[in-house]
Write a protein that holds these residues in place. Structure first.
Motif, PDB file in Angstrom:
ATOM      1  N   ALA A  98       0.836  -1.158   0.110  1.00  0.00           N
ATOM      2  CA  ALA A  98      -0.005  -0.122   0.011  1.00  0.00           C
ATOM      3  C   ALA A  98       0.880   1.315   0.058  1.00  0.00           C
ATOM      4  O   ALA A  98       0.565   2.276  -0.672  1.00  0.00           O
ATOM      5  CB  ALA A  98      -0.868  -0.027   1.264  1.00  0.00           C
ATOM      6  N   ASN A  99       1.850   1.297   0.944  1.00  0.00           N
ATOM      7  CA  ASN A  99       2.792   2.487   0.898  1.00  0.00           C
ATOM      8  C   ASN A  99       3.303   2.455  -0.316  1.00  0.00           C
ATOM      9  O   ASN A  99       3.881   3.770  -0.922  1.00  0.00           O
ATOM     10  CB  ASN A  99       3.651   2.353   1.948  1.00  0.00           C
ATOM     11  CG  ASN A  99       3.072   2.575   3.415  1.00  0.00           C
ATOM     12  OD1 ASN A  99       2.064   2.531   3.577  1.00  0.00           O
ATOM     13  ND2 ASN A  99       4.085   3.080   4.120  1.00  0.00           N
ATOM     14  N   ALA A 100       3.897   1.687  -1.085  1.00  0.00           N
ATOM     15  CA  ALA A 100       4.726   1.644  -2.270  1.00  0.00           C
ATOM     16  C   ALA A 100       3.986   2.144  -3.391  1.00  0.00           C
ATOM     17  O   ALA A 100       4.241   2.935  -4.128  1.00  0.00           O
ATOM     18  CB  ALA A 100       5.368   0.167  -2.545  1.00  0.00           C
ATOM     19  N   GLY A 101       2.642   1.723  -3.256  1.00  0.00           N
ATOM     20  CA  GLY A 101       1.583   2.038  -4.132  1.00  0.00           C
ATOM     21  C   GLY A 101       1.521   3.534  -4.340  1.00  0.00           C
ATOM     22  O   GLY A 101       1.491   4.195  -5.432  1.00  0.00           O
ATOM     23  N   PHE A 102       1.188   4.072  -3.107  1.00  0.00           N
ATOM     24  CA  PHE A 102       0.866   5.476  -3.017  1.00  0.00           C
ATOM     25  C   PHE A 102       2.149   6.379  -3.187  1.00  0.00           C
ATOM     26  O   PHE A 102       2.212   7.306  -4.248  1.00  0.00           O
ATOM     27  CB  PHE A 102       0.538   5.803  -1.615  1.00  0.00           C
ATOM     28  CG  PHE A 102       0.523   7.268  -1.136  1.00  0.00           C
ATOM     29  CD1 PHE A 102      -0.340   8.044  -1.820  1.00  0.00           C
ATOM     30  CD2 PHE A 102       1.372   7.658  -0.256  1.00  0.00           C
ATOM     31  CE1 PHE A 102      -0.286   9.411  -1.633  1.00  0.00           C
ATOM     32  CE2 PHE A 102       1.494   9.029   0.105  1.00  0.00           C
ATOM     33  CZ  PHE A 102       0.538   9.983  -0.696  1.00  0.00           C
ATOM     34  N   LEU A 103       3.458   5.906  -2.608  1.00  0.00           N
ATOM     35  CA  LEU A 103       4.470   6.729  -2.923  1.00  0.00           C
ATOM     36  C   LEU A 103       4.946   6.669  -4.269  1.00  0.00           C
ATOM     37  O   LEU A 103       5.458   7.773  -4.778  1.00  0.00           O
ATOM     38  CB  LEU A 103       5.577   6.236  -1.945  1.00  0.00           C
ATOM     39  CG  LEU A 103       5.233   6.541  -0.286  1.00  0.00           C
ATOM     40  CD1 LEU A 103       6.460   6.076   0.345  1.00  0.00           C
ATOM     41  CD2 LEU A 103       5.148   8.101  -0.060  1.00  0.00           C
ATOM     42  N   THR A 104       4.955   5.797  -5.065  1.00  0.00           N
ATOM     43  CA  THR A 104       5.427   5.622  -6.379  1.00  0.00           C
ATOM     44  C   THR A 104       4.510   6.584  -7.168  1.00  0.00           C
ATOM     45  O   THR A 104       4.917   7.282  -8.041  1.00  0.00           O
ATOM     46  CB  THR A 104       5.141   4.437  -7.042  1.00  0.00           C
ATOM     47  OG1 THR A 104       5.776   3.216  -6.251  1.00  0.00           O
ATOM     48  CG2 THR A 104       5.404   4.291  -8.519  1.00  0.00           C
ATOM     49  N   ALA A 105       3.154   7.132  -6.947  1.00  0.00           N
ATOM     50  CA  ALA A 105       2.398   7.976  -7.553  1.00  0.00           C
ATOM     51  C   ALA A 105       2.655   9.339  -7.317  1.00  0.00           C
ATOM     52  O   ALA A 105       2.227  10.174  -8.202  1.00  0.00           O
ATOM     53  CB  ALA A 105       0.733   7.534  -6.993  1.00  0.00           C
ATOM     54  N   VAL A 106       3.805   9.592  -6.584  1.00  0.00           N
ATOM     55  CA  VAL A 106       4.098  10.964  -6.356  1.00  0.00           C
ATOM     56  C   VAL A 106       4.829  11.459  -7.618  1.00  0.00           C
ATOM     57  O   VAL A 106       4.775  12.568  -8.016  1.00  0.00           O
ATOM     58  CB  VAL A 106       5.183  10.791  -5.298  1.00  0.00           C
ATOM     59  CG1 VAL A 106       5.855  12.351  -5.059  1.00  0.00           C
ATOM     60  CG2 VAL A 106       4.613  10.838  -3.922  1.00  0.00           C
ATOM     61  N   TYR A 107       5.067  10.449  -8.656  1.00  0.00           N
ATOM     62  CA  TYR A 107       5.662  11.040  -9.840  1.00  0.00           C
ATOM     63  C   TYR A 107       4.780  11.609 -10.667  1.00  0.00           C
ATOM     64  O   TYR A 107       5.210  12.311 -11.680  1.00  0.00           O
ATOM     65  CB  TYR A 107       6.546   9.738 -10.643  1.00  0.00           C
ATOM     66  CG  TYR A 107       5.729   8.858 -11.177  1.00  0.00           C
ATOM     67  CD1 TYR A 107       5.378   9.046 -12.956  1.00  0.00           C
ATOM     68  CD2 TYR A 107       4.756   7.739 -10.935  1.00  0.00           C
ATOM     69  CE1 TYR A 107       4.433   8.332 -13.559  1.00  0.00           C
ATOM     70  CE2 TYR A 107       4.028   7.066 -11.593  1.00  0.00           C
ATOM     71  CZ  TYR A 107       3.744   7.194 -12.954  1.00  0.00           C
ATOM     72  OH  TYR A 107       3.113   6.810 -13.709  1.00  0.00           O
ATOM     73  N   VAL A 108       3.551  11.237 -10.470  1.00  0.00           N
ATOM     74  CA  VAL A 108       2.531  11.837 -11.458  1.00  0.00           C
ATOM     75  C   VAL A 108       2.204  13.409 -11.370  1.00  0.00           C
ATOM     76  O   VAL A 108       2.557  14.092 -12.631  1.00  0.00           O
ATOM     77  CB  VAL A 108       0.965  11.392 -10.928  1.00  0.00           C
ATOM     78  CG1 VAL A 108      -0.022  12.102 -12.176  1.00  0.00           C
ATOM     79  CG2 VAL A 108       1.050   9.978 -11.301  1.00  0.00           C
ATOM     80  N   PRO A 109       2.423  14.037 -10.343  1.00  0.00           N
ATOM     81  CA  PRO A 109       2.648  15.633 -10.717  1.00  0.00           C
ATOM     82  C   PRO A 109       3.834  16.008 -10.945  1.00  0.00           C
ATOM     83  O   PRO A 109       3.968  17.356 -11.323  1.00  0.00           O
ATOM     84  CB  PRO A 109       2.113  16.049  -9.088  1.00  0.00           C
ATOM     85  CG  PRO A 109       2.555  15.030  -8.217  1.00  0.00           C
ATOM     86  CD  PRO A 109       2.182  13.814  -8.896  1.00  0.00           C
ATOM     87  N   LEU A 110       4.819  15.226 -10.520  1.00  0.00           N
ATOM     88  CA  LEU A 110       6.238  15.796 -11.036  1.00  0.00           C
ATOM     89  C   LEU A 110       6.443  15.772 -12.533  1.00  0.00           C
ATOM     90  O   LEU A 110       7.335  16.775 -13.030  1.00  0.00           O
ATOM     91  CB  LEU A 110       7.232  14.777 -10.456  1.00  0.00           C
ATOM     92  CG  LEU A 110       7.587  14.797  -8.912  1.00  0.00           C
ATOM     93  CD1 LEU A 110       8.414  13.677  -8.777  1.00  0.00           C
ATOM     94  CD2 LEU A 110       7.956  16.113  -8.391  1.00  0.00           C
ATOM     95  N   VAL A 111       5.777  15.170 -13.314  1.00  0.00           N
ATOM     96  CA  VAL A 111       5.830  14.805 -14.752  1.00  0.00           C
ATOM     97  C   VAL A 111       5.706  16.557 -15.452  1.00  0.00           C
ATOM     98  O   VAL A 111       6.609  17.079 -15.956  1.00  0.00           O
ATOM     99  CB  VAL A 111       5.106  13.990 -15.474  1.00  0.00           C
ATOM    100  CG1 VAL A 111       5.061  14.182 -16.744  1.00  0.00           C
ATOM    101  CG2 VAL A 111       5.781  12.715 -14.992  1.00  0.00           C
ATOM    102  N   PRO A 112       4.676  16.933 -14.944  1.00  0.00           N
ATOM    103  CA  PRO A 112       4.219  18.176 -15.799  1.00  0.00           C
ATOM    104  C   PRO A 112       5.324  19.532 -15.231  1.00  0.00           C
ATOM    105  O   PRO A 112       5.556  20.165 -15.729  1.00  0.00           O
ATOM    106  CB  PRO A 112       2.677  18.500 -15.350  1.00  0.00           C
ATOM    107  CG  PRO A 112       2.475  17.602 -14.329  1.00  0.00           C
ATOM    108  CD  PRO A 112       3.534  16.575 -14.492  1.00  0.00           C
ATOM    109  N   ILE A 113       5.412  19.219 -13.846  1.00  0.00           N
ATOM    110  CA  ILE A 113       6.272  20.145 -13.120  1.00  0.00           C
ATOM    111  C   ILE A 113       7.599  20.221 -13.983  1.00  0.00           C
ATOM    112  O   ILE A 113       8.244  21.313 -14.143  1.00  0.00           O
ATOM    113  CB  ILE A 113       6.554  20.035 -11.631  1.00  0.00           C
ATOM    114  CG1 ILE A 113       5.135  20.286 -10.727  1.00  0.00           C
ATOM    115  CG2 ILE A 113       7.619  20.839 -11.196  1.00  0.00           C
ATOM    116  CD1 ILE A 113       5.182  19.937  -9.549  1.00  0.00           C
ATOM    117  N   ILE A 114       8.426  19.223 -14.176  1.00  0.00           N
ATOM    118  CA  ILE A 114       9.465  19.040 -14.508  1.00  0.00           C
ATOM    119  C   ILE A 114       9.561  19.416 -16.169  1.00  0.00           C
ATOM    120  O   ILE A 114      10.382  20.071 -16.634  1.00  0.00           O
ATOM    121  CB  ILE A 114      10.021  17.564 -14.590  1.00  0.00           C
ATOM    122  CG1 ILE A 114      10.344  17.154 -13.209  1.00  0.00           C
ATOM    123  CG2 ILE A 114      11.387  17.527 -15.358  1.00  0.00           C
ATOM    124  CD1 ILE A 114      10.830  15.745 -12.905  1.00  0.00           C
TER     125      ILE A 114
END
Length: 298
Positions: A98-114
């Motif tokens: 559960a933790n791994a699934g949630f934390l991996t999803a942090v990359y989603v907002p990083l893509v448009p920011i980068i």
């Protein structure tokens, strides 16, 4: 290929990745993180290699020859992929799914920011709330009662920056080379060979360790790597990176569905609401740009 068809391929990739989280946690045996990552990506490369060779010859003959910059870009993409996969795998073994699934999803907002900060890319306004909504939905599906943070979470969290960069690089290289299968195979080869060489030097695995993790390597190598990552590369040739990241975040939903179907894990109403939020965000980023000629935010 239409953008809708490409998005369906990305959704299928997310479905496969969602089912692979459990395998990545219990299917490694005594094999080290780096060696396991190298083995599964090298197997994935071998699965796609025959199709990539045929596509390479066709593109070289009919469209454009590959240049030195292409090979350099593909090598960098493979090294970024290897770093992201090793960090995530190391963390998965030391935290909950559960933790791994949630934390991996942090990359989603990083893509448009980068993309906005470093590539000056403009995105439709709907990408920003949809990214945050996907992150919130993933958190709700992970329990919504406060995550039990562990040391492994820091490893998973550190992988998100590299996953975000990888999504952007895949889009660039698939568009530039016009050969998504070649992009997939070369990045797999670079990732696999790098992982095996470093893994053998650092972790010193035995053949018994590899045989003990054989089922995990085969499942994740063939399906999660050979099939799903290839679908990602093909789909991203026709879909913007920010939109692709949001669609790929649905792997959390499919992980929960796999648990329900195969393990009889029941979802509470609040977790179903989290899945619904993620799906709504995916539909929003797909449909809102079609409602009118909305001007992207600059």
């Amino acid at each position: 290929m239409s953008r809708t068809q490409a998005n369906l391929l990305l959704t299928l990739a997310a479905m496969i990745w969602g089912s692979a989280f459990v395998v990545q946690q219990i299917g490694t045996g005594n094999l080290g993180t780096i060696s396991f990552t190298g083995a599964r990506f090298l197997l994935g490369a071998l699965v796609v290699l025959p199709f990539a060779l045929r596509q390479f010859r066709r593109v070289e003959r009919e469209e454009r020859p590959f240049q030195r910059r292409d090979w350099f870009g593909l090598t960098v993409t493979g090294l970024v992929l290897c770093t992201a996969a090793v960090l995530q795998q190391h963390g998965i073994l030391r935290t909950s799914v559960a933790n791994a699934g949630f934390l991996t999803a942090v990359y989603v907002p990083l893509v448009p920011i980068i993309g906005r900060l470093f590539l000056r890319r403009r995105v439709h306004w709907s990408v920003w709330p949809a990214s945050c909504g996907c992150l919130a939905g993933t958190y709700i599906m992970s329990g919504a009662q406060g995550l039990d943070f562990r040391l492994g979470d820091l490893w998973v969290l550190s992988s998100t920056l590299f996953w975000a960069v990888h999504v952007i690089l895949v889009g660039i290289m698939a568009w530039r080379t016009r050969a998504p299968l070649v992009v997939a195979t070369i990045q797999f080869l670079v990732c696999g060979l790098t992982g095996l060489v470093v893994g053998i030097l650092v972790e010193q695995p035995t053949m018994t360790d590899f045989f003990g993790a054989l089922y995990g390597i085969c499942y994740v190598g063939v399906f999660s790597v050979g099939l799903a990552f290839t679908l990602q590369v093909v789909g991203q040739r026709f879909t913007p990176a920010a939109d692709a990241a949001i669609i790929l975040s649905s792997e959390t939903v499919f992980a929960a569905l796999a648990g329900f179907i195969f393990l009889d894990e029941r979802l509470a109403a609040v977790r179903i609401a989290g899945a619904g939020l993620i799906l709504c965000c995916i539909l929003a980023v797909e449909l809102l740009p079609m409602l009118g000629k909305s001007r992207p935010l600059s």
